[in-house]
Every structure is written in structure tokens, then in C-alpha cells.
Design a protein around this motif. Sequence first.
Motif, PDB file in Angstrom:
ATOM      1  N   ILE A 279       0.848  -1.204   0.000  1.00 36.03           N
ATOM      2  CA  ILE A 279       0.000   0.000   0.000  1.00 36.03           C
ATOM      3  C   ILE A 279       0.880   1.248   0.000  1.00 36.03           C
ATOM      4  O   ILE A 279       0.665   2.184  -0.782  1.00 36.03           O
ATOM      5  N   LEU A 280       1.892   1.240   0.858  1.00 38.25           N
ATOM      6  CA  LEU A 280       2.776   2.421   0.929  1.00 38.25           C
ATOM      7  C   LEU A 280       3.518   2.651  -0.392  1.00 38.25           C
ATOM      8  O   LEU A 280       3.712   3.792  -0.811  1.00 38.25           O
ATOM      9  N   ASN A 281       3.895   1.561  -1.056  1.00 35.99           N
ATOM     10  CA  ASN A 281       4.566   1.697  -2.358  1.00 35.99           C
ATOM     11  C   ASN A 281       3.632   2.345  -3.391  1.00 35.99           C
ATOM     12  O   ASN A 281       4.055   3.152  -4.221  1.00 35.99           O
ATOM     13  N   THR A 282       2.364   1.947  -3.321  1.00 34.91           N
ATOM     14  CA  THR A 282       1.390   2.539  -4.266  1.00 34.91           C
ATOM     15  C   THR A 282       1.221   4.029  -3.981  1.00 34.91           C
ATOM     16  O   THR A 282       1.151   4.851  -4.906  1.00 34.91           O
ATOM     17  N   PHE A 283       1.167   4.386  -2.697  1.00 32.84           N
ATOM     18  CA  PHE A 283       1.055   5.810  -2.338  1.00 32.84           C
ATOM     19  C   PHE A 283       2.274   6.575  -2.866  1.00 32.84           C
ATOM     20  O   PHE A 283       2.161   7.690  -3.358  1.00 32.84           O
ATOM     21  N   GLU A 284       3.437   5.953  -2.711  1.00 33.60           N
ATOM     22  CA  GLU A 284       4.675   6.586  -3.166  1.00 33.60           C
ATOM     23  C   GLU A 284       4.634   6.787  -4.695  1.00 33.60           C
ATOM     24  O   GLU A 284       5.049   7.834  -5.202  1.00 33.60           O
ATOM     25  N   SER A 285       4.110   5.785  -5.398  1.00 34.17           N
ATOM     26  CA  SER A 285       3.988   5.901  -6.863  1.00 34.17           C
ATOM     27  C   SER A 285       3.049   7.047  -7.221  1.00 34.17           C
ATOM     28  O   SER A 285       3.268   7.766  -8.197  1.00 34.17           O
ATOM     29  N   TYR A 286       2.002   7.199  -6.419  1.00 29.75           N
ATOM     30  CA  TYR A 286       1.091   8.328  -6.669  1.00 29.75           C
ATOM     31  C   TYR A 286       1.835   9.653  -6.467  1.00 29.75           C
ATOM     32  O   TYR A 286       1.762  10.560  -7.304  1.00 29.75           O
ATOM     33  N   LEU A 293      -4.687   9.251  -8.643  1.00 31.71           N
ATOM     34  CA  LEU A 293      -5.271   9.201  -7.294  1.00 31.71           C
ATOM     35  C   LEU A 293      -6.256   8.042  -7.153  1.00 31.71           C
ATOM     36  O   LEU A 293      -6.346   7.419  -6.103  1.00 31.71           O
ATOM     37  N   ALA A 294      -6.991   7.756  -8.232  1.00 34.82           N
ATOM     38  CA  ALA A 294      -7.981   6.667  -8.167  1.00 34.82           C
ATOM     39  C   ALA A 294      -7.303   5.336  -7.841  1.00 34.82           C
ATOM     40  O   ALA A 294      -7.837   4.519  -7.082  1.00 34.82           O
ATOM     41  N   THR A 295      -6.119   5.119  -8.382  1.00 37.18           N
ATOM     42  CA  THR A 295      -5.404   3.851  -8.134  1.00 37.18           C
ATOM     43  C   THR A 295      -5.076   3.709  -6.654  1.00 37.18           C
ATOM     44  O   THR A 295      -5.337   2.667  -6.036  1.00 37.18           O
ATOM     45  N   ALA A 296      -4.505   4.775  -6.098  1.00 34.61           N
ATOM     46  CA  ALA A 296      -4.135   4.723  -4.676  1.00 34.61           C
ATOM     47  C   ALA A 296      -5.378   4.558  -3.800  1.00 34.61           C
ATOM     48  O   ALA A 296      -5.381   3.786  -2.831  1.00 34.61           O
ATOM     49  N   LEU A 297      -6.441   5.263  -4.156  1.00 34.67           N
ATOM     50  CA  LEU A 297      -7.641   5.220  -3.325  1.00 34.67           C
ATOM     51  C   LEU A 297      -8.393   3.898  -3.443  1.00 34.67           C
ATOM     52  O   LEU A 297      -9.004   3.439  -2.471  1.00 34.67           O
ATOM     53  N   THR A 298      -8.344   3.296  -4.612  1.00 35.15           N
ATOM     54  CA  THR A 298      -9.041   2.013  -4.779  1.00 35.15           C
ATOM     55  C   THR A 298      -8.443   0.966  -3.845  1.00 35.15           C
ATOM     56  O   THR A 298      -9.161   0.206  -3.187  1.00 35.15           O
ATOM     57  N   LEU A 299      -7.125   0.973  -3.778  1.00 36.34           N
ATOM     58  CA  LEU A 299      -6.446   0.024  -2.893  1.00 36.34           C
ATOM     59  C   LEU A 299      -6.795   0.323  -1.423  1.00 36.34           C
ATOM     60  O   LEU A 299      -7.162  -0.573  -0.650  1.00 36.34           O
ATOM     61  N   LEU A 300      -6.695   1.575  -1.060  1.00 36.66           N
ATOM     62  CA  LEU A 300      -7.007   1.979   0.316  1.00 36.66           C
ATOM     63  C   LEU A 300      -8.456   1.632   0.673  1.00 36.66           C
ATOM     64  O   LEU A 300      -8.745   1.076   1.741  1.00 36.66           O
ATOM     65  N   HIS A 301      -9.334   1.941  -0.261  1.00 35.04           N
ATOM     66  CA  HIS A 301     -10.759   1.722  -0.055  1.00 35.04           C
ATOM     67  C   HIS A 301     -11.069   0.245   0.203  1.00 35.04           C
ATOM     68  O   HIS A 301     -11.901  -0.103   1.041  1.00 35.04           O
ATOM     69  N   HIS A 302     -10.379  -0.595  -0.539  1.00 36.00           N
ATOM     70  CA  HIS A 302     -10.581  -2.036  -0.396  1.00 36.00           C
ATOM     71  C   HIS A 302     -10.360  -2.453   1.065  1.00 36.00           C
ATOM     72  O   HIS A 302     -11.178  -3.167   1.651  1.00 36.00           O
ATOM     73  N   TYR A 303      -9.285  -1.987   1.650  1.00 33.06           N
ATOM     74  CA  TYR A 303      -8.968  -2.395   3.033  1.00 33.06           C
ATOM     75  C   TYR A 303      -9.828  -1.642   4.050  1.00 33.06           C
ATOM     76  O   TYR A 303     -10.157  -2.190   5.107  1.00 33.06           O
ATOM     77  N   LEU A 304     -10.203  -0.412   3.713  1.00 31.77           N
ATOM     78  CA  LEU A 304     -11.078   0.316   4.653  1.00 31.77           C
ATOM     79  C   LEU A 304     -12.454  -0.335   4.727  1.00 31.77           C
ATOM     80  O   LEU A 304     -13.103  -0.325   5.772  1.00 31.77           O
ATOM     81  N   VAL A 312     -14.512   6.427   9.654  1.00 32.02           N
ATOM     82  CA  VAL A 312     -13.607   6.637   8.520  1.00 32.02           C
ATOM     83  C   VAL A 312     -14.319   6.313   7.202  1.00 32.02           C
ATOM     84  O   VAL A 312     -14.098   6.966   6.185  1.00 32.02           O
ATOM     85  N   GLN A 313     -15.214   5.351   7.227  1.00 32.41           N
ATOM     86  CA  GLN A 313     -15.928   5.018   5.990  1.00 32.41           C
ATOM     87  C   GLN A 313     -16.898   6.105   5.570  1.00 32.41           C
ATOM     88  O   GLN A 313     -17.256   6.199   4.394  1.00 32.41           O
ATOM     89  N   ALA A 314     -17.325   6.906   6.531  1.00 34.30           N
ATOM     90  CA  ALA A 314     -18.265   7.987   6.206  1.00 34.30           C
ATOM     91  C   ALA A 314     -17.549   9.231   5.690  1.00 34.30           C
ATOM     92  O   ALA A 314     -18.195  10.218   5.340  1.00 34.30           O
ATOM     93  N   GLN A 315     -16.221   9.182   5.625  1.00 38.34           N
ATOM     94  CA  GLN A 315     -15.471  10.343   5.151  1.00 38.34           C
ATOM     95  C   GLN A 315     -15.767  10.635   3.683  1.00 38.34           C
ATOM     96  O   GLN A 315     -15.621   9.763   2.829  1.00 38.34           O
ATOM     97  N   ARG A 316     -16.154  11.864   3.389  1.00 40.50           N
ATOM     98  CA  ARG A 316     -16.461  12.251   2.016  1.00 40.50           C
ATOM     99  C   ARG A 316     -15.234  12.189   1.110  1.00 40.50           C
ATOM    100  O   ARG A 316     -15.366  12.105  -0.102  1.00 40.50           O
ATOM    101  N   TYR A 317     -14.075  12.248   1.696  1.00 38.88           N
ATOM    102  CA  TYR A 317     -12.857  12.152   0.887  1.00 38.88           C
ATOM    103  C   TYR A 317     -12.848  10.857   0.068  1.00 38.88           C
ATOM    104  O   TYR A 317     -12.354  10.819  -1.045  1.00 38.88           O
ATOM    105  N   LEU A 318     -13.417   9.800   0.635  1.00 34.61           N
ATOM    106  CA  LEU A 318     -13.419   8.515  -0.059  1.00 34.61           C
ATOM    107  C   LEU A 318     -14.438   8.475  -1.182  1.00 34.61           C
ATOM    108  O   LEU A 318     -14.333   7.666  -2.098  1.00 34.61           O
TER     109      LEU A 318
END
Length: 331
Positions: A279-286, A293-304, A312-318
Amino acid sequence: MKDKRQLIASTDNQTKSGIMVGISACLLGDEVRFNGGHSRSKYCCGPLQDYFRFEKFCPEVAAGFGIPRATLRLIGEPHDPRMVYTRDQETDVTEQFHAGYQARLEKLAHLDGYILAKNSPSCGMERVKVYQPNSHPHDIKSAGLFAKALMDRYPHLPLEEDGRLNDAHLRENFVQRVFAHHTFRQQVLTAPSVKNLLAFHSQYKYILMAHSQTEYRGLGRLLGQEHQQYTINELCDLYLQRFMKAISKPASRGNHYNVLLHLFGYLKPHLEGEVKQDILNTFESYLQGYVNLATALTLLHHYLRLFGSHYVQAQRYLSPYPKALGLRNQV
Ligand code: SF4
């Protein structure tokens, strides 16, 4: 109670009810330009039509100038220009123009955004030429007269020009502002209270942080120790003013990266070392600009979805707007 998946999908559901957005009529293909033509915007007539209910208006037609009509221009002082015909600058039509849109202007409080045609002496949002007596344009540019009246009357309303919507960052930012404005009207202005303001502030925490950590904290103080200085209506107005200003420009890649790391913090106790590193590597690539941004967030979203709390799931940022718009694939 909503399950986790419903919380994440809340913005997608919200849009189907339609968000009201004003628009220069020529951008929807109406043949209202001076030459009887239009300036149809593919983006407005395409993807945005699925989510915005447009209210079109042509202030020059409303002023009775007719179609076709002689071209108009702004002359005089750039901060307070006058409107005249390009080929007859002795005829000042400023008052006629203002009178044409007044009634309409008073009926736009339900809108959550406005898209204006660029360069127009009536609708242009910025960089509109104002001519000097020698027919050369001033260095200082202006806004079109209708656009300026709109900004004065509704200072918090998200505005954008059709040309600027071709820029992926400006487009993403505009749509985010429209949805945030809509949410504020729905969740706060229909029942103004400090409690509802705090709930909104909480949901938009990471969107604010992506734009300005300072203003995120400042708005928190406004709703905390400072709120008693204001009536509830003053407080809502001040909060909305500061919130819309804070998110008025696209967030930087570095700020998004910081927000991704903050959100990742919620997952740390639940993940194995190798997964964390992926996950951190993907963030670094972003951060380096190799992925969007969609790539990094899709991965993050999956685990959230698997491990994130309701908070945290109710965050509009997601989910600031419908994923189908694909806006984060391009930033
Ligand atoms: S730019 Fe504005 S005034 Fe000009 S044709 Fe379009 S809607 Fe009408």
C-alpha cells in the motif's frame, strides 16, 4: 442502521436525485449566441447531464437584445465597466442588460453551482476584455456583467467556466465543490445547528485537510470555542464561506499523499507487513506521479471496507462524488 457498504456508497445514491446547476444556455446547445449559433459543451451535455439538473439562462436574450444581435463589449473602468455595442459605442446598454436578469438572479438560491461560457462580456467568469477609448483592451481584465452579479449575490456558489473544465484538476475540483455545497445545503441549512455543522465538518475532515490543514483546524475552532460569538445563521454563513474558500483550488499531490497516509493509519493494526508495504509503495507511486489518485484510493478503499470504522468510511474524501464520473482517474 446503514451497513458499511451503504456508508461508502452514499454519494453515489445522493446524485440520482439530481443537483441543480445553472448554466449559460449556449453551452447546452441553445442557438442563442449573437450570430444565432451555440457553444455546445461536450462535457456538460455528456457526463455531467447524468448528475446535474441544469437550469439554462441567456442574460443577453433575457435583456431583449434578440437573436441574431450586434456584438457587445465592455468599455471604461475595468472594475466597473459599461456594456455597449461593439460598432456603436455611444449606445450604452448596461442598464437594459442589468434589468434583464434581475428577476432571475433572485431565484437562484437553490443552485449548487454554475457553469459559465468563457470570454463573454455577459457570462465570462474572468479574463474578459474591457476596452479603452482607443479600442485597445486594458491590461486588467474583468468578469462579464452577469457573472459578476452572480458572484456578488451568491458569493459561496461554486462557479466554473466551460473552457476551464477541460483541465482535469479544475474539473475535479469544481465537481467536488458542487457536491460539497449540495451536501451542506441538505445536511446543515435545512436544519441549522452547531450539531449539524460539526457532523458536516467531521465528514469533510480529510477533504479539508487535502486543501489546508490550517483551515481545517481554524474551522474546528470556529465551531468550538468561537461559535458562541455568532447567531446560528451567521455561523452557518461564515462556516460555508470559509469552507468553500478553503477548497476553491485543486489540492496538491503532496497534500493528497499526506491524507492517504493519515487514512492508512486506521488500517495499520489490521494488516500484515507485506500488505502494508504494498500500500505504501502505491502511495509513493502516486506521489511521484506514476499512478493516479484513483489507483491509490481504490487500494485503500478495499482495506477500509474490510477494517475501517464507520467514522472513517463515512469520510467524504473517499467518495466526494459518483465514481462513474471518473474524475480521480485523471488527477
Ligand atoms: S455566453 Fe451568455 S450571453 Fe452569450 S450566448 Fe451564451 S448564455 Fe447568452
